[in-house]
Enzyme design. Structure first.
Site, PDB file in Angstrom:
ATOM      1  N   LEU A  41       0.893  -1.146   0.000  1.00 41.33           N
ATOM      2  CA  LEU A  41       0.000   0.000   0.000  1.00 41.33           C
ATOM      3  C   LEU A  41       0.934   1.199   0.000  1.00 41.33           C
ATOM      4  O   LEU A  41       1.801   1.313   0.870  1.00 41.33           O
ATOM      5  CB  LEU A  41      -0.910  -0.015   1.225  1.00 41.33           C
ATOM      6  CG  LEU A  41      -2.074   0.966   1.249  1.00 41.33           C
ATOM      7  CD1 LEU A  41      -2.989   0.803   0.035  1.00 41.33           C
ATOM      8  CD2 LEU A  41      -2.882   0.801   2.525  1.00 41.33           C
ATOM      9  N   ASP A  42       0.797   2.045  -1.002  1.00 42.39           N
ATOM     10  CA  ASP A  42       1.740   3.140  -1.190  1.00 42.39           C
ATOM     11  C   ASP A  42       1.904   3.987   0.059  1.00 42.39           C
ATOM     12  O   ASP A  42       0.983   4.122   0.878  1.00 42.39           O
ATOM     13  CB  ASP A  42       1.284   4.040  -2.345  1.00 42.39           C
ATOM     14  CG  ASP A  42       1.343   3.338  -3.684  1.00 42.39           C
ATOM     15  OD1 ASP A  42       2.211   2.464  -3.860  1.00 42.39           O
ATOM     16  OD2 ASP A  42       0.511   3.671  -4.548  1.00 42.39           O
ATOM     17  N   TYR A  43       3.055   4.589   0.178  1.00 39.92           N
ATOM     18  CA  TYR A  43       3.402   5.478   1.291  1.00 39.92           C
ATOM     19  C   TYR A  43       2.320   6.535   1.505  1.00 39.92           C
ATOM     20  O   TYR A  43       1.930   6.819   2.632  1.00 39.92           O
ATOM     21  CB  TYR A  43       4.762   6.124   0.960  1.00 39.92           C
ATOM     22  CG  TYR A  43       5.303   7.088   1.977  1.00 39.92           C
ATOM     23  CD1 TYR A  43       5.767   6.636   3.212  1.00 39.92           C
ATOM     24  CD2 TYR A  43       5.384   8.450   1.701  1.00 39.92           C
ATOM     25  CE1 TYR A  43       6.297   7.521   4.145  1.00 39.92           C
ATOM     26  CE2 TYR A  43       5.913   9.333   2.624  1.00 39.92           C
ATOM     27  CZ  TYR A  43       6.356   8.862   3.847  1.00 39.92           C
ATOM     28  OH  TYR A  43       6.872   9.736   4.763  1.00 39.92           O
ATOM     29  N   ASP A  44       1.803   7.095   0.403  1.00 44.27           N
ATOM     30  CA  ASP A  44       0.823   8.179   0.504  1.00 44.27           C
ATOM     31  C   ASP A  44      -0.618   7.688   0.408  1.00 44.27           C
ATOM     32  O   ASP A  44      -1.532   8.472   0.184  1.00 44.27           O
ATOM     33  CB  ASP A  44       1.094   9.259  -0.538  1.00 44.27           C
ATOM     34  CG  ASP A  44       1.160   8.729  -1.954  1.00 44.27           C
ATOM     35  OD1 ASP A  44       1.121   7.500  -2.154  1.00 44.27           O
ATOM     36  OD2 ASP A  44       1.257   9.555  -2.880  1.00 44.27           O
ATOM     37  N   SER A  45      -0.838   6.381   0.606  1.00 47.19           N
ATOM     38  CA  SER A  45      -2.179   5.814   0.666  1.00 47.19           C
ATOM     39  C   SER A  45      -2.433   5.321   2.085  1.00 47.19           C
ATOM     40  O   SER A  45      -1.503   5.126   2.865  1.00 47.19           O
ATOM     41  CB  SER A  45      -2.321   4.658  -0.325  1.00 47.19           C
ATOM     42  OG  SER A  45      -2.152   5.119  -1.642  1.00 47.19           O
TER      43      SER A  45
END
Length: 179
Positions: A41-45
């Site tokens: 899960l992306d850093y900014d998600s």
């Protein structure tokens, strides 16, 4: 062991970070030892991240051949038109090829979520909307690239389910063991 974790915004899906300055990682949330993220899960998600100590289970949860749906609530910038929804449902062309068809729904009213730190930039003159997007594939930054391809930049992205596992009432940084 299988853990459901609500990954906060700007936290890496790993336990260490070698970058300078170091970023927040999973190590700061009191998770059980010897578990690792099943997928990314992306850093900014934000939202549901499954962790396990079982390699076979991790493979089953993440391998596209097992066709586990992943559902995201996505705040996009702009007014969403029917043509944009249809394009997302059919699949869009990205630089690494076409996406599979996706299940898309408008979320109106917007979902009741926790406050994000830092908050999403609010602009009075630019509308936004919320969509529920369900995928069966998991390319790098796929949801963000799909919404951008139809002219709807993603402002906030929250994964709410993976297969049979849902975020439910977990708050950012909280986790529970799934039995």
């Amino acid at each position: 062991m299988l853990i459901a974790f609500n990954k906060p915004f700007n936290v890496l899906c790993q336990f260490t970070d070698r970058s300078q300055p170091p970023r927040a990682t999973l190590a700061g949330f009191g998770l059980p030892p010897a578990v690792y993220a099943a997928g990314r899960l992306d850093y900014d998600s934000e939202g549901l991240l499954l962790l396990t100590d079982d390699g076979g289970l991790a493979h089953q949860l993440t391998d596209p051949r097992h066709k586990a749906d992943k559902t995201y609530w996505v705040q996009v910038e702009g007014s969403v038109g029917d043509d944009q929804l249809q394009a997302l449902r059919r699949g869009v062309e990205l630089n690494d090829g076409p996406t599979l068809p996706a299940k898309i729904e408008r979320l109106d009213p917007a979902p009741a979520l926790w406050a994000r730190d830092p908050p999403v930039r609010f602009r009075k003159t630019v509308p936004d909307a919320w969509l529920a997007i369900t995928l069966r594939e998991g390319r790098n930054r796929q949801v963000r690239r799909m919404t951008a391809a139809v002219g709807l930049p993603t402002l906030r992205l929250v994964r709410v389910s993976m297969g049979a596992h849902a975020l439910d009432d977990l708050q950012p940084g909280q986790w529970r063991e799934i039995r």
